[in-house]
Design a protein around this motif. Structure first.
Motif, mmCIF file in Angstrom:
data_model
loop_
_atom_site.group_PDB
_atom_site.id
_atom_site.type_symbol
_atom_site.label_atom_id
_atom_site.label_comp_id
_atom_site.label_asym_id
_atom_site.label_seq_id
_atom_site.Cartn_x
_atom_site.Cartn_y
_atom_site.Cartn_z
ATOM 1 N N THR A 73 0.868 -1.181 -0.037
ATOM 2 C CA THR A 73 -0.019 -0.306 0.106
ATOM 3 C C THR A 73 0.599 0.980 -0.214
ATOM 4 O O THR A 73 0.830 2.110 -0.640
ATOM 5 C CB THR A 73 -1.188 0.269 1.170
ATOM 6 O OG1 THR A 73 -1.722 -0.822 1.397
ATOM 7 C CG2 THR A 73 -1.829 0.870 0.957
ATOM 8 N N ALA A 74 1.662 1.348 0.966
ATOM 9 C CA ALA A 74 2.340 2.134 0.830
ATOM 10 C C ALA A 74 3.473 3.155 -0.490
ATOM 11 O O ALA A 74 3.715 3.750 -0.806
ATOM 12 C CB ALA A 74 3.912 2.123 2.012
ATOM 13 N N ALA A 75 3.999 1.652 -1.132
ATOM 14 C CA ALA A 75 4.380 1.894 -2.748
ATOM 15 C C ALA A 75 3.572 2.155 -3.564
ATOM 16 O O ALA A 75 3.934 3.537 -3.990
ATOM 17 C CB ALA A 75 5.170 0.093 -2.874
ATOM 18 N N ASP A 98 2.821 5.779 -2.556
ATOM 19 C CA ASP A 98 4.133 6.895 -2.515
ATOM 20 C C ASP A 98 4.037 6.926 -4.543
ATOM 21 O O ASP A 98 4.410 8.440 -4.749
ATOM 22 C CB ASP A 98 5.124 6.390 -2.296
ATOM 23 C CG ASP A 98 5.338 6.558 -0.455
ATOM 24 O OD1 ASP A 98 4.491 7.006 0.196
ATOM 25 O OD2 ASP A 98 6.164 6.091 -0.025
ATOM 26 N N ALA A 99 3.704 5.987 -5.037
ATOM 27 C CA ALA A 99 4.431 6.405 -6.073
ATOM 28 C C ALA A 99 3.396 6.880 -7.011
ATOM 29 O O ALA A 99 3.795 8.056 -7.865
ATOM 30 C CB ALA A 99 4.367 4.553 -7.033
ATOM 31 N N THR A 100 1.993 6.553 -6.419
ATOM 32 C CA THR A 100 0.635 7.566 -7.521
ATOM 33 C C THR A 100 1.197 9.294 -6.874
ATOM 34 O O THR A 100 1.224 10.393 -7.324
ATOM 35 C CB THR A 100 -0.227 8.058 -6.537
ATOM 36 O OG1 THR A 100 -0.503 5.910 -6.499
ATOM 37 C CG2 THR A 100 -1.628 7.873 -6.915
ATOM 38 N N GLN A 101 1.724 9.668 -5.796
ATOM 39 C CA GLN A 101 1.614 10.774 -4.747
ATOM 40 C C GLN A 101 2.771 10.938 -5.601
ATOM 41 O O GLN A 101 2.636 12.309 -6.575
ATOM 42 C CB GLN A 101 2.408 10.810 -3.542
ATOM 43 C CG GLN A 101 0.623 10.826 -2.781
ATOM 44 C CD GLN A 101 1.526 11.131 -1.511
ATOM 45 O OE1 GLN A 101 0.025 11.019 -0.721
ATOM 46 N NE2 GLN A 101 2.233 10.598 -0.823
ATOM 47 N N ASP A 102 3.988 10.953 -6.324
ATOM 48 C CA ASP A 102 4.667 11.020 -6.742
ATOM 49 C C ASP A 102 4.784 11.711 -8.573
ATOM 50 O O ASP A 102 4.980 12.557 -9.033
ATOM 51 C CB ASP A 102 5.819 9.922 -7.131
ATOM 52 C CG ASP A 102 7.662 10.451 -7.883
ATOM 53 O OD1 ASP A 102 8.444 11.034 -7.138
ATOM 54 O OD2 ASP A 102 7.834 10.107 -8.985
ATOM 55 N N GLN A 103 3.770 11.161 -8.992
ATOM 56 C CA GLN A 103 2.748 11.284 -10.270
ATOM 57 C C GLN A 103 2.434 12.451 -10.649
ATOM 58 O O GLN A 103 2.447 12.996 -11.198
ATOM 59 C CB GLN A 103 2.595 9.758 -10.604
ATOM 60 C CG GLN A 103 2.942 8.626 -11.575
ATOM 61 C CD GLN A 103 2.767 7.304 -11.495
ATOM 62 O OE1 GLN A 103 1.518 7.388 -11.254
ATOM 63 N NE2 GLN A 103 2.811 6.298 -11.220
#
Length: 386
Positions: free
Chosen positions: A44-46, A49-54
């Motif tokens: 879930t964290a990954a 985090d990936a979605t927030q980065d995008q």
């Protein structure tokens, strides 16, 4: 002798060749099986985090538009939190659709109903950045991290370039941080927990006629009301989180045996408990003793962040607690709850804050958490019926 020896050599050679072929076939098969095996699903964290980065990259690129950049700046300077998905409707270029899709991915990763609405928000990294922002310095955009131990933060500019920043020292360059509306996510998450706990039978069902009659007698004897434990003061220790992380969103799972003798869990939201090292005096009810069979209950304090999937949490806790039965005496449940927390929560970010064993209705004073990360002062409080 030689012919026999020769035949043995031929037999050995044939056997070795067969083994090599078999070994090669097994190795190839193993490689094929390995290649065909699906990659493990991201945590879930990954995923968050990936979605927030995008999202941060998309917002950073959109700031090349001066009019849009000015609008975002005004919103960030006049509000602690900017609902960036809604604001993006004025940006053009499909930014709102991009952020709306990111909101849905985050909700799914966290086990929330996608109808929860926009979760992404934007805020200025610190008040100390206001001067540089108002003077015209072009801001960068950084995604928040769920990792408390992060030493660096990556921020993006409007050209798509990445800048590595120190996570422990607030930069002078203005940075917008993109993260999740923790209050909104937690409220929706506690609804999911409550719903799932009911589904798994971890909330006492409607009392039987006998227990209702017994409860009525107790209520009359007590003066028509019920006893609770109320928090008059609470403080958590300073954990030196990175500047890119916002206020904490804390909740507590109160556990014990319900009036029906079954284990029950009651989630309690603590929306005021934003910062470590600060004493809060909420006068909040923590335990409603009318829900419990015994004069003892446990409390496990947790933090909402990117690594929390509420459906997975409810299932894990239910799986652990439903094996514990009422033996006619109170059994502490903290360890069972902690053992149920998914392993990746401990590796990505410790969402567990602290725990309190065997809270009693008569407790009146300061109780320190078992982890040593916080304390709270509780007192008996009687809730009188109208």
């Amino acid at each position: 002798m030689r012919p026999r020896q020769s035949r043995r050599r031929g037999t050995v050679a044939t056997l070795v060749g067969s083994l090599l072929v078999l070994s090669a076939g097994q190795t190839a098969g193993a490689l094929q099986a390995t290649a065909a095996a699906p990659a493990p699903a991201p945590t879930t964290a990954a995923s968050v985090d990936a979605t927030q980065d995008q999202a941060a990259r998309s917002i950073a690129r959109s700031l090349a538009d001066s009019a849009w950049r000015a609008r975002v700046q005004h919103a960030a300077l006049t509000s602690d939190e900017v609902p960036v998905t809604a604001l993006a409707g004025r940006a053009g270029g499909g930014l709102k659709a991009t952020l709306a899709a990111a909101d849905r991915r985050i909700a799914t990763a966290k086990g929330l109903d996608t109808k929860v609405g926009p979760l992404l928000r934007l805020r200025l990294g610190s008040d100390g950045m206001r001067g540089a922002l108002t003077s015209g310095t072009a801001p960068w955009v950084a995604p928040a991290t769920s990792d408390d131990a992060a030493t660096t933060v990556v921020a993006y500019d409007s050209h798509g370039r990445a800048h590595t920043l120190d996570a422990r020292h607030t930069p002078s360059h203005p940075v917008y941080v993109v993260d999740i509306d923790g209050s909104k996510a937690l409220a929706a998450g506690l609804d999911v927990l409550d719903e799932q706990f009911r589904r798994y039978g971890l909330n006492s069902p409607t009392p039987t006629a006998a227990s209702q009659a017994d409860g009525t007698k107790r209520a009359r004897a007590a003066g028509a009301g019920f006893w609770t434990s109320r928090i008059t003061a609470v403080e958590l220790s300073d954990d030196e989180e990175p500047w890119v992380k916002g206020d904490a969103e804390i909740y507590t799972l109160v556990t014990g045996f319900g009036q029906d003798g079954q284990v029950r869990v009651d989630p309690v939201d603590m929306p005021y408990l934003d910062n470590d090292g600060t004493v809060y005096r909420p006068n909040q009810i923590l335990v409603n003793w009318s829900n419990y069979k015994y004069d003892l209950a446990d409390a496990v304090m947790m933090e909402e962040d990117g690594s929390t999937n509420y459906r997975d949490l409810a299932k894990a806790i239910a799986t652990a607690l439903l094996t514990i039965t009422d033996q006619g005496t109170y059994v502490p449940l903290v360890n069972a709850v902690l053992d149920a927390i998914p392993d990746d929560w401990w590796t990505d970010d410790p969402d567990y804050v602290d725990s309190w064993y065997t809270l009693a209705q008569s407790d009146n004073g300061t109780r320190y958490g078992a982890r040593g990360n916080g304390w709270m002062t509780v007192e008996p409080y009687f809730v009188q019926e109208f």
